[in-house]
Write a protein that holds these residues in place. Structure first.
Motif, mmCIF file in Angstrom:
data_model
loop_
_atom_site.group_PDB
_atom_site.id
_atom_site.type_symbol
_atom_site.label_atom_id
_atom_site.label_comp_id
_atom_site.label_asym_id
_atom_site.label_seq_id
_atom_site.Cartn_x
_atom_site.Cartn_y
_atom_site.Cartn_z
ATOM 1 N N LEU A 124 0.854 -1.206 0.000
ATOM 2 C CA LEU A 124 0.000 0.000 0.000
ATOM 3 C C LEU A 124 0.885 1.250 0.000
ATOM 4 C CD1 LEU A 124 -3.273 0.807 1.908
ATOM 5 C CD2 LEU A 124 -1.365 2.422 1.992
ATOM 6 N N HIS A 129 -2.434 -0.229 -4.257
ATOM 7 C CA HIS A 129 -2.481 -1.333 -3.289
ATOM 8 C C HIS A 129 -2.538 -2.637 -4.101
ATOM 9 C CE1 HIS A 129 -2.841 -3.331 0.397
ATOM 10 N NE2 HIS A 129 -3.984 -2.860 0.865
ATOM 11 N N ASN A 159 -9.251 6.288 -4.966
ATOM 12 C CA ASN A 159 -7.995 6.225 -4.190
ATOM 13 C C ASN A 159 -7.049 5.134 -4.697
ATOM 14 O OD1 ASN A 159 -9.104 3.818 -3.325
ATOM 15 N ND2 ASN A 159 -9.722 4.583 -1.320
ATOM 16 N N ASN A 160 -6.049 4.810 -3.863
ATOM 17 C CA ASN A 160 -5.049 3.783 -4.194
ATOM 18 C C ASN A 160 -5.694 2.447 -4.596
ATOM 19 O OD1 ASN A 160 -5.995 3.495 -1.544
ATOM 20 N ND2 ASN A 160 -3.973 3.619 -0.577
ATOM 21 N N VAL A 161 -6.728 2.023 -3.870
ATOM 22 C CA VAL A 161 -7.375 0.738 -4.167
ATOM 23 C C VAL A 161 -8.071 0.815 -5.529
ATOM 24 C CG1 VAL A 161 -9.164 -0.893 -3.402
ATOM 25 C CG2 VAL A 161 -7.587 0.102 -1.740
ATOM 26 N N ASP A 224 -14.510 1.365 -0.358
ATOM 27 C CA ASP A 224 -13.365 1.532 0.540
ATOM 28 C C ASP A 224 -13.620 2.804 1.357
ATOM 29 O OD1 ASP A 224 -10.834 1.443 1.741
ATOM 30 O OD2 ASP A 224 -9.757 2.195 -0.020
ATOM 31 N N VAL A 225 -12.768 3.048 2.304
ATOM 32 C CA VAL A 225 -12.940 4.206 3.202
ATOM 33 C C VAL A 225 -13.005 5.525 2.432
ATOM 34 C CG1 VAL A 225 -11.797 3.086 5.150
ATOM 35 C CG2 VAL A 225 -10.418 4.392 3.530
ATOM 36 N N SER A 228 -8.637 7.978 3.490
ATOM 37 C CA SER A 228 -7.497 7.060 3.509
ATOM 38 C C SER A 228 -6.427 7.556 4.464
ATOM 39 C CB SER A 228 -6.900 6.949 2.096
ATOM 40 O OG SER A 228 -7.697 6.138 1.282
ATOM 41 N N MET A 229 -5.527 6.639 4.825
ATOM 42 C CA MET A 229 -4.403 7.012 5.688
ATOM 43 C C MET A 229 -3.576 8.094 4.982
ATOM 44 S SD MET A 229 -3.274 3.266 7.148
ATOM 45 C CE MET A 229 -3.568 2.318 5.647
ATOM 46 N N LEU A 265 -11.552 -3.378 3.681
ATOM 47 C CA LEU A 265 -11.472 -3.244 5.139
ATOM 48 C C LEU A 265 -10.197 -2.479 5.526
ATOM 49 C CD1 LEU A 265 -12.618 -6.853 6.152
ATOM 50 C CD2 LEU A 265 -14.060 -4.822 5.933
HETATM 51 N N1 NVA Z 1 -7.558 3.420 0.859
HETATM 52 C C1 NVA Z 1 -7.253 2.940 2.181
HETATM 53 C C2 NVA Z 1 -7.014 1.465 2.164
HETATM 54 C C3 NVA Z 1 -6.766 0.841 3.501
HETATM 55 C C4 NVA Z 1 -6.486 -0.609 3.406
HETATM 56 C C5 NVA Z 1 -6.067 3.695 2.745
HETATM 57 O O1 NVA Z 1 -5.115 3.966 2.002
HETATM 58 O O2 NVA Z 1 -6.075 4.024 3.934
#
Ligand code: NVA
Ligand code: CP
Length: 307
Positions: A124, A129, A159-161, A224-225, A228-229, A265
């Motif tokens: 990630l 990811h 996002n990344n996902v 997804d969220v 993100s972080m 998740l």
């Molecule tokens: N898009 C989220 C995925 C967490 C698994 C993040 O980067 O926080």
């Protein structure tokens, strides 16, 4: 030597093989007879961000395949006191056989791969990811029997996902629609790259605004969220922007009854997904979580075998 920094580092046959190996390793690990693919190897896990699933699945996959994991919290390394990534990489490369990295910037992974002389697996980054998508494609294939021609609709933040999902669809011939608000689209360069790969596989990739219209033909609804972080400072703005992008019963009424629901998740019930949908009959999120172990094992096997 091969790294997996992006889904685009893989060819279509390699992605197919990783999905196939995830299935084979699932049977072998569950029956207690996994192959000793990492015997004598040490896998370092360098994590700048928290993780429940990815960290644990990579550590356990390493152990199941006969190797030894070493967890390196970036906050405890000299990196935090200004030691450059390239110096860190040169030293770690002398100790470790494989580096699994969860980082803020994709560039950190590029530097780790360049200067360690070891295969690096992206666990990630801000951009992608990839190992999530390897195991997710396996989960979709397990549920639906195939990938080509299916339509996966990603609802929420580009996002990344979502970036890795677009590339994964492009490699496997699976259509991917991202339904997101304006200003939260997937990365433009990655989208262009995915489009060029999709020209070969026939996958249709698109970005739309209307989640209801998008899920009408979905085989898979993925979310997804919203935060993100690394995006925590934008929390309030994001809550407002994604209000109409919740995967709940209202949205799922617009989707075919046979559609499955996925979430990488951690989930935030009442925000990007509701409890009834996450726990409901269409959700495969828990199996998806378990399958990360087999995707991690397949990814480690792939990067540690002699090419
Ligand atoms: N898009 C989220 C995925 C967490 C698994 C993040 O980067 O926080
Ligand atoms: N899906 C995922 O990457 O979860 P973690 O953040 O717990 O690793």
């Amino acid at each position: 030597m091969r790294s997996i920094l992006s889904v685009a580092d893989l060819s279509s046959p390699e992605m197919a093989s990783l999905i196939e190996r995830s299935g084979a390793l699932k049977k072998q690990i569950r029956s207690g007879r996994p192959p000793p693919a990492l015997r004598g190897k040490v896998v370092g896990l360098l994590f700048e961000k928290p993780s429940t699933r990815t960290r644990t699945s990579f550590e356990v996959a390493t152990i199941r395949l006969g190797g030894d994991p070493v967890y390196l919290s970036a906050s405890e390394l000299q990196l935090t006191r200004g030691e450059p990534v390239k110096d860190t990489a040169r030293i770690l490369g002398g100790y470790l056989d494989v580096i699994v990295g969860r980082v803020y910037s994709q560039e950190t992974l590029t530097q780790l791969a360049k200067h360690s002389g070891r295969p690096v697996v992206n666990a990630l980054s801000d951009a992608e990811h990839p190992t999530q998508i390897i195991s997710d494609l396996f989960t979709i294939k397990e549920a639906k029997g195939h990938l080509e021609g299916l339509t996966t609709v990603f609802v929420g933040d580009g996002n990344n996902v979502s970036n890795s999902l677009l590339l994964g669809g492009a490699l496997t011939g699976m259509n991917v629609t991202v339904a997101c608000p304006e200003g939260y689209e997937p990365d433009q360069d990655i989208f262009r790259k995915a489009k060029s790969l999709a020209a070969k596989s026939g996958a249709e990739l698109e970005v739309v605004r209307d989640p209801k219209g998008a899920v009408a033909e979905a085989d898979v609804v993925y979310t997804d969220v919203w935060v993100s972080m690394g995006d925590e400072s934008e929390k309030e703005k994001r809550m407002a922007a994604f209000r109409d992008y919740q995967v709940g019963s209202t949205l799922m009424k617009a989707a075919p009854k046979g559609a499955i629901v996925m979430h990488c998740l951690p989930a935030h019930r009442g925000l990007e997904i509701t409890d009834d949908i996450l726990e409901g009959r269409q959700s495969v999120a828990w199996r998806q979580g378990e399958n990360k172990l087999y995707g991690a094992a397949a990814s480690l096997e792939f990067v540690s075998k002699k090419q």
